[in-house]
Design a protein around this motif. Structure first.
Motif, PDB file in Angstrom:
ATOM      1  N   GLY A 103      -4.399  -2.881  -3.575  1.00 33.20           N
ATOM      2  CA  GLY A 103      -5.006  -3.298  -4.833  1.00 33.20           C
ATOM      3  C   GLY A 103      -4.929  -2.271  -5.942  1.00 33.20           C
ATOM      4  O   GLY A 103      -5.402  -2.518  -7.042  1.00 33.20           O
ATOM      5  N   ARG A 104      -4.319  -1.116  -5.669  1.00 31.50           N
ATOM      6  CA  ARG A 104      -4.264  -0.053  -6.691  1.00 31.50           C
ATOM      7  C   ARG A 104      -3.108  -0.221  -7.673  1.00 31.50           C
ATOM      8  O   ARG A 104      -3.156   0.310  -8.780  1.00 31.50           O
ATOM      9  CB  ARG A 104      -4.185   1.310  -6.013  1.00 31.50           C
ATOM     10  N   GLU A 105      -2.059  -0.908  -7.281  1.00 39.94           N
ATOM     11  CA  GLU A 105      -0.884  -1.095  -8.128  1.00 39.94           C
ATOM     12  C   GLU A 105      -0.621  -2.585  -8.327  1.00 39.94           C
ATOM     13  O   GLU A 105      -0.757  -3.372  -7.390  1.00 39.94           O
ATOM     14  CB  GLU A 105       0.359  -0.445  -7.511  1.00 39.94           C
ATOM     15  N   LEU A 106      -0.223  -2.944  -9.552  1.00 41.59           N
ATOM     16  CA  LEU A 106       0.050  -4.341  -9.887  1.00 41.59           C
ATOM     17  C   LEU A 106       1.475  -4.485 -10.407  1.00 41.59           C
ATOM     18  O   LEU A 106       1.956  -3.631 -11.151  1.00 41.59           O
ATOM     19  CB  LEU A 106      -0.905  -4.826 -10.987  1.00 41.59           C
ATOM     20  N   TRP A 107       2.119  -5.580 -10.018  1.00 47.30           N
ATOM     21  CA  TRP A 107       3.403  -5.958 -10.599  1.00 47.30           C
ATOM     22  C   TRP A 107       3.076  -7.077 -11.565  1.00 47.30           C
ATOM     23  O   TRP A 107       2.488  -8.088 -11.171  1.00 47.30           O
ATOM     24  CB  TRP A 107       4.353  -6.431  -9.505  1.00 47.30           C
TER      25      TRP A 107
END
Length: 116
Positions: free
Chosen positions: A71-75
């Motif tokens: 949940g720390r990085e989003l595309w």
């Protein structure tokens, strides 16, 4: 691109450009909920308002297409594939940088309503 003002309704944003057509169009004004992801992060399909990693003072409205690193990085991607600059160009964005969730279009009146 988004122009944001912090007056009267707290958080508002103007859509500039066509990267989110047909859902959002240039000239649409949106209300943004800055607390939407305080308890839980964005999920796939959510709209997010994030700083452009190439120019952090510029805000972008995009749709989350994938979530990484617990949940720390989003595309993030634009809905109009022919007119967008998104994670395909600048890579993933940190979930901690999300400014809020656009949730309601209040202008133009002919397009009044929730955005998803």
């Amino acid at each position: 691109m988004i122009r944001r003002t912090m007056r009267s309704w707290g958080a508002r944003a103007e859509v500039i450009g066509g990267s989110m057509r047909p859902q959002l169009r240039s000239g649409d004004w949106l209300l943004v909920d800055p607390e939407a992801y305080a308890a839980t992060g964005p999920a796939v399909g959510d709209l997010v308002l994030v700083p452009d990693p190439r120019e952090p003072t510029r805000l972008l409205v995009k749709r989350v297409s994938d979530v990484y690193e617990g949940g720390r990085e989003l595309w993030v991607r634009g809905d109009a594939r022919d007119a967008t600059s998104d994670s395909e160009v600048f890579g993933s964005v940190r979930a901690s940088t999300v400014v809020g969730r656009p949730w309601f279009r209040y202008w133009p009146l002919s397009r009044l309503g929730r955005v998803v």
